[in-house]
Design a protein around this motif. Structure first.
Motif, PDB file in Angstrom:
ATOM      1  N   PHE A  32       0.829  -1.205   0.000  1.00 13.62           N
ATOM      2  CA  PHE A  32       0.000   0.000   0.000  1.00 13.62           C
ATOM      3  C   PHE A  32       0.864   1.257   0.000  1.00 13.62           C
ATOM      4  N   LEU A  33       1.909   1.273   0.832  1.00 12.62           N
ATOM      5  CA  LEU A  33       2.756   2.461   0.896  1.00 12.62           C
ATOM      6  C   LEU A  33       3.477   2.709  -0.429  1.00 12.62           C
ATOM      7  N   ASN A  34       3.943   1.643  -1.074  1.00 16.66           N
ATOM      8  CA  ASN A  34       4.594   1.807  -2.373  1.00 16.66           C
ATOM      9  C   ASN A  34       3.618   2.368  -3.404  1.00 16.66           C
ATOM     10  N   ALA A  35       2.422   1.786  -3.427  1.00 18.36           N
ATOM     11  CA  ALA A  35       1.414   2.275  -4.365  1.00 18.36           C
ATOM     12  C   ALA A  35       1.015   3.712  -4.051  1.00 18.36           C
ATOM     13  N   PHE A  36       0.902   4.027  -2.772  1.00 15.76           N
ATOM     14  CA  PHE A  36       0.539   5.386  -2.372  1.00 15.76           C
ATOM     15  C   PHE A  36       1.594   6.390  -2.838  1.00 15.76           C
ATOM     16  N   ALA A  37       2.867   6.069  -2.632  1.00 15.59           N
ATOM     17  CA  ALA A  37       3.931   6.990  -3.031  1.00 15.59           C
ATOM     18  C   ALA A  37       3.961   7.195  -4.538  1.00 15.59           C
ATOM     19  N   VAL A  38       3.840   6.099  -5.285  1.00  9.54           N
ATOM     20  CA  VAL A  38       3.939   6.197  -6.747  1.00  9.54           C
ATOM     21  C   VAL A  38       2.739   6.924  -7.323  1.00  9.54           C
ATOM     22  N   MET A  39       1.544   6.523  -6.929  1.00 15.05           N
ATOM     23  CA  MET A  39       0.338   7.085  -7.540  1.00 15.05           C
ATOM     24  C   MET A  39       0.102   8.525  -7.106  1.00 15.05           C
ATOM     25  N   GLU A  40       0.366   8.857  -5.856  1.00 14.10           N
ATOM     26  CA  GLU A  40       0.160  10.238  -5.438  1.00 14.10           C
ATOM     27  C   GLU A  40       1.205  11.170  -6.044  1.00 14.10           C
ATOM     28  N   LEU A  41       2.392  10.652  -6.325  1.00 10.44           N
ATOM     29  CA  LEU A  41       3.361  11.460  -7.064  1.00 10.44           C
ATOM     30  C   LEU A  41       2.849  11.757  -8.469  1.00 10.44           C
ATOM     31  N   PHE A  42       2.279  10.741  -9.095  1.00  8.96           N
ATOM     32  CA  PHE A  42       1.714  10.954 -10.429  1.00  8.96           C
ATOM     33  C   PHE A  42       0.549  11.945 -10.380  1.00  8.96           C
ATOM     34  N   LYS A  43      -0.309  11.829  -9.378  1.00  9.74           N
ATOM     35  CA  LYS A  43      -1.430  12.761  -9.252  1.00  9.74           C
ATOM     36  C   LYS A  43      -0.938  14.183  -8.946  1.00  9.74           C
ATOM     37  N   THR A  44       0.166  14.281  -8.205  1.00  9.94           N
ATOM     38  CA  THR A  44       0.731  15.605  -7.947  1.00  9.94           C
ATOM     39  C   THR A  44       1.180  16.269  -9.234  1.00  9.94           C
ATOM     40  N   LEU A  45       1.797  15.486 -10.106  1.00 11.09           N
ATOM     41  CA  LEU A  45       2.185  16.036 -11.400  1.00 11.09           C
ATOM     42  C   LEU A  45       0.964  16.468 -12.208  1.00 11.09           C
ATOM     43  N   LEU A  46      -0.094  15.674 -12.148  1.00 14.65           N
ATOM     44  CA  LEU A  46      -1.326  16.068 -12.845  1.00 14.65           C
ATOM     45  C   LEU A  46      -1.874  17.374 -12.282  1.00 14.65           C
ATOM     46  N   ASP A  83     -11.274  26.711 -16.372  1.00 18.61           N
ATOM     47  CA  ASP A  83     -11.317  26.000 -15.093  1.00 18.61           C
ATOM     48  C   ASP A  83     -12.118  24.715 -15.208  1.00 18.61           C
ATOM     49  N   LYS A  84     -13.175  24.755 -16.012  1.00 17.31           N
ATOM     50  CA  LYS A  84     -14.014  23.570 -16.173  1.00 17.31           C
ATOM     51  C   LYS A  84     -13.242  22.448 -16.856  1.00 17.31           C
ATOM     52  N   SER A  85     -12.519  22.761 -17.922  1.00 14.49           N
ATOM     53  CA  SER A  85     -11.729  21.736 -18.610  1.00 14.49           C
ATOM     54  C   SER A  85     -10.620  21.203 -17.716  1.00 14.49           C
ATOM     55  N   ALA A  86      -9.992  22.094 -16.945  1.00 13.68           N
ATOM     56  CA  ALA A  86      -8.917  21.649 -16.049  1.00 13.68           C
ATOM     57  C   ALA A  86      -9.445  20.688 -14.991  1.00 13.68           C
ATOM     58  N   ARG A  87     -10.598  21.032 -14.388  1.00 11.32           N
ATOM     59  CA  ARG A  87     -11.175  20.124 -13.384  1.00 11.32           C
ATOM     60  C   ARG A  87     -11.612  18.795 -14.016  1.00 11.32           C
ATOM     61  N   TYR A  88     -12.137  18.862 -15.242  1.00 10.95           N
ATOM     62  CA  TYR A  88     -12.618  17.654 -15.923  1.00 10.95           C
ATOM     63  C   TYR A  88     -11.467  16.673 -16.149  1.00 10.95           C
ATOM     64  N   TRP A  89     -10.396  17.151 -16.744  1.00 11.42           N
ATOM     65  CA  TRP A  89      -9.312  16.238 -17.073  1.00 11.42           C
ATOM     66  C   TRP A  89      -8.516  15.813 -15.847  1.00 11.42           C
ATOM     67  N   ASN A  90      -8.363  16.680 -14.895  1.00 12.15           N
ATOM     68  CA  ASN A  90      -7.664  16.281 -13.674  1.00 12.15           C
ATOM     69  C   ASN A  90      -8.443  15.196 -12.925  1.00 12.15           C
ATOM     70  N   HIS A  91      -9.771  15.355 -12.854  1.00 12.90           N
ATOM     71  CA  HIS A  91     -10.583  14.364 -12.157  1.00 12.90           C
ATOM     72  C   HIS A  91     -10.560  13.029 -12.897  1.00 12.90           C
ATOM     73  N   ARG A  92     -10.716  13.059 -14.231  1.00 14.48           N
ATOM     74  CA  ARG A  92     -10.762  11.806 -14.990  1.00 14.48           C
ATOM     75  C   ARG A  92      -9.429  11.077 -14.934  1.00 14.48           C
ATOM     76  N   LEU A  93      -8.337  11.769 -15.172  1.00 12.79           N
ATOM     77  CA  LEU A  93      -7.032  11.117 -15.187  1.00 12.79           C
ATOM     78  C   LEU A  93      -6.613  10.657 -13.800  1.00 12.79           C
ATOM     79  N   SER A  94      -6.934  11.423 -12.775  1.00 10.86           N
ATOM     80  CA  SER A  94      -6.616  10.986 -11.404  1.00 10.86           C
ATOM     81  C   SER A  94      -7.414   9.750 -11.041  1.00 10.86           C
ATOM     82  N   LEU A  95      -8.683   9.723 -11.432  1.00 12.30           N
ATOM     83  CA  LEU A  95      -9.512   8.561 -11.136  1.00 12.30           C
ATOM     84  C   LEU A  95      -8.992   7.318 -11.838  1.00 12.30           C
TER      85      LEU A  95
END
Length: 778
Positions: free
Chosen positions: A257-271, A289-301
């Motif tokens: 879990f910690l490995n996955a948390f570090a890797v994925m949250e780093l990727f989400k931080t870049l997003l 702002d709408k497009s930014a929230r749309y793509w950030n939410h979809r790619l993070s999910l």
């Protein structure tokens, strides 16, 4: 070791007809079991004389010496040796001869050479290379599919322990809840700080400073996010020490879990740093702002769902239940996620393409090319990325996902840093160096030359940045090993050659700038009012500067060619032969050059002189080593080769002079005309702007011409060079005014008309007088 030793050892291993179909020779020797034992003496006899075959390893030696059965590796080596011999016609024929000779009891006089003859190695074609690569990856894919099939069909089952599972689940839930709670709470605390960073990045008025501050604000926000992520990981590690319950299984699950948390949250931080959905002040991409929230939410999910599933859920299922269930769950998760992502790509294809084209229209020309190219292929790249992710996660979910995420993060960071550096270089290219007024006066071309050097160097650096980004991207995806390339001979040679070329260009630019600046300083006036050099000096210095540019450019090109590995000796020899041939075929050109050199050294003409060459009169505007350019007063520009100049007149050598002749009516009084002319000259000499142009005193010639209708008076002047026309035009105006004031008439032509009757009467009177008739007046 001799090949027949390996063959005999192999024959001991093969029983009856099992290997007869694969090995033709051993089949003949093993027709029946009774012949098997009889063949061994002959093989042993040949073994003593037969040389070793390079294709067979020496590992089979013990099996021939001590009689022990060969190992599987020995069998494979013997197979390979025998196959090499049988595959070659000459070696196979020689082997048959030796076997027949051994069967007949004939002693061998010489050691037979049973090694396969060397065949000519054909150079592999492009099709062969493609075939080899395709075969390699096909075998690798088949091996992966075989491993996956075994994992699904014959994987070992694990005993399910409900108590251990519930304990691990509770500890896992406690760790994940605590880590996420701490992470989101810290991010909520720094929200005002990130807003202030965004506002700070927009405070600068200067365009250059504003760009630097915005970039600094983005990197500052990223650093804050990374500190929070590091603190959350450290908290997770601290909690893992108290929640593992001294169980390796629980500790391993918590580490997953910690490995996955570090890797994925780093990727989400870049997003978040790319889209900045909550902090529009930090956003660098031109989107709403709408497009930014749309793509950030979809790619993070999508990234979070894939990452935590492949790196946590699937390994835990494989460890607690079995591999078949884990593989099935991984397949379902990845298939559903890939289908969803492909649907997103198809749905937003045209919208993203339009936004990228609009972004390209607002970008600089250098970046516009890359953005437009990316807008045309972005959907294909995205589809290939997620299809590859789907395939890789089926073979090795955890490691393949780590590789994809790591490569993606590296790619985003490389592209971001490369775009940042390229943007800064582009901004610096548009800026110019401004020297002080004194420096510009003393060195007129230095500022322009420095700006050209700096701009060219920055453009080259920008190209190198793009090239480096491409290499780093290939290295990030393991398609190219940059470290090995740089440390290898080829890469080291290229880097060394580039550094040498860079140093050569720097020294050439410095040398040319220094010499050209010295020449230009001699051609310009300094701050103390130093007079300009003579026209001859300016012409010679200009020609010398042009010659220096040719010489330095030629030497620099030759040295660079030698540095990149080009042999310049034949080039120099060819240039000499070519120059000799050109000299014979271009005698006129040689004559132009020689004549031009002597004209310059004799100071015949210089730039700015008024000359007459043949029937062309004009001002010299440009002189080269071959020709002179003359501009007429009509605006026509003539280029005259020096070889065509036989004589020419130069109006600016020393002094100028003119002779003024004025015709008046023959009936006028000579003294009155001379007095009016002297009055006009006196008024001319009294003018302050004209008197310095006149050298000495004017010379009055008196009456110099007489006709039936007029007589001519003359006055001559000696003036400064090129001032004779100014004095003459002024004098003409004054003479006209004085002649008109004195009533002096200009000459006119008189015509007398005589009638025919008068002419006849005159003839008769002349006949009567015996005299010839008078001539009529013209």
């Amino acid at each position: 070791m001799p090949v027949f030793t390996r063959v005999s050892a192999l024959s001991c291993r093969i029983t009856y007809w099992r290997k007869a179909g694969a090995l033709l020779l051993l089949g003949c020797l093993l027709v029946m079991p009774s012949l098997h034992a009889a063949s061994l003496p002959y093989l042993s006899k040949l073994t003593a004389a037969a040389p070793a075959t390079p294709a067979a390893p020496a590992a089979a030696a013990p099996s021939a010496t001590n009689g022990n059965p060969p190992s599987p590796a020995d069998e494979k080596a013997a197979y390979a040796a025998l196959a090499d011999i049988l595959n070659n016609d000459a070696a196979r024929t020689e082997l048959i001869k030796q076997l027949r000779a051994a069967a007949q009891g004939q002693p061998s006089q010489a050691a037979p050479l049973l090694a396969p003859a060397d065949e000519e190695k054909d150079t592999p074609t492009l099709l062969d290379s493609v075939t080899d690569i395709t075969r390699f990856y096909s075998h690798a894919m088949a091996a992966k599919l075989n491993t996956l099939s075994k994992n699904i069909t014959s994987a070992p089952q694990h005993t399910f322990n409900r108590a251990v599972f519930m304990l691990a689940l509770s500890r896992f839930a406690l760790l994940s809840v605590a880590t996420f709670a701490f992470y989101f709470f810290c991010r909520w605390l720094v929200t005002p700080l990130l807003h202030r960073l965004g506002r700070w990045g927009h405070t600068a008025n200067d365009k250059y400073k504003s760009g630097v501050k915005r970039i600094s604000a983005v990197f500052g926000a990223f650093a804050v996010e990374m500190i929070i992520l590091l603190a959350a990981v450290m908290l997770g590690q601290f909690l893992t020490e108290y929640l593992n319950a001294d169980s390796r299984t629980i500790a391993r699950q918590l580490s997953l879990f910690l490995n996955a948390f570090a890797v994925m949250e780093l990727f989400k931080t870049l997003l978040r740093m790319i889209f900045c959905p909550r902090y529009p002040e930090l956003r660098r991409l031109p989107m709403s702002d709408k497009s930014a929230r749309y793509w950030n939410h979809r790619l993070s999910l999508v990234s979070g769902f894939i990452g935590y599933s492949a790196m946590v859920i699937v390994p835990i299922i494989a460890n607690q239940i079995n591999t078949q269930t884990a593989a099935l769950v991984n397949f379902i998760i990845m298939l559903a996620t890939t289908a969803y992502v492909l649907w997103l790509i198809v749905r937003n294809k045209r919208n993203i393409q339009k936004e990228l084209e609009q972004f390209a229209n607002r970008s600089l020309a250098f970046f516009s090319v890359f953005i437009r190219a990316f807008s045309l292929i972005w959907h294909w790249l995205a589809v290939a990325y997620f299809v590859m992710l789907f395939l890789l996660t089926q073979f090795d979910p955890g490691n393949s996902l780590k590789f994809m995420v790591t490569a993606t993060v590296k790619s985003l960071m490389i592209i971001s840093v490369g775009a940042l550096i390229s943007g800064l270089l582009t901004r610096w290219i548009s800026r110019h160096i401004t020297l002080s007024p004194d420096a510009r006066r003393n060195y007129p071309q230095l500022q322009q030359r420095l700006n050209v050097y700096v701009s060219s160097a920055l453009k080259i650096c920008r190209v190198l940045v793009v090239f480096a980004v491409m290499l780093l991207l290939l290295d990030a995806w393991h398609l190219f090993n940059l470290r090995n390339w740089l440390t290898g001979d080829f890469g080291a040679r290229i880097v060394d050659a580039l550094l040498r070329i860079f140093i050569i260009l720097i020294f050439s630019a410095l040398g040319w700038t220094l010499l050209a600046s010295i020449i230009e300083n001699r051609l310009a006036t300094d701050a103390h009012g130093r007079p300009q050099p003579s026209a001859r000096t300016r012409t010679l210095l200009t020609l010398f500067r042009n010659a220096l540019s040719v010489i330095i450019s030629t030497i620099t090109i030759m040295i660079i060619l030698s540095e990149i590995g080009v042999n310049i000796a034949p080039l120099l020899a060819g240039a000499g032969a070519l120059g000799l041939a050109i000299s014979f075929g271009a005698q006129t050109l040689v004559k132009d050059v020689i004549t031009g050199v002597f004209i310059q050294f004799e100071n015949g003409m210089n730039t700015g002189d008024l000359v007459t060459i043949g029937d062309i009169t004009g001002v010299v505007e440009r002189m080269t080593i071959r020709s002179v350019g003359v501009r007429q007063d009509t605006g026509a520009y003539f280029i005259i080769p020096f070889s065509s100049i036989t004589t020419f007149a130069n109006f600016v050598r020393g002094i100028g002079s003119f002779v003024a002749n004025y015709d008046v009516n023959r009936d006028e009084d000579i003294d009155r005309v001379n007095q009016a002319l002297r009055d006009a000259v006196t008024e001319l000499m009294s003018k302050e702007d004209i008197r310095p142009m006149v050298i000495g005193e004017p010379n009055f010639g008196g009456v110099v011409g007489l006709t039936n209708q007029s007589f001519t008076v003359r006055v001559s002047f000696t003036t400064q060079a090129l001032k004779q026309w100014t004095v003459r035009f002024t004098l003409d105006g004054l003479v006209k005014n004085h002649f008109e004031a004195a009533g002096i008439r200009p000459p006119y032509q008189a015509v007398q008309i005589i009638s025919a009757a008068a002419t006849r009467n005159n003839v008769d009177e002349a006949a009567n007088d015996g005299l010839p008739p008078p001539a009529p007046n013209a």
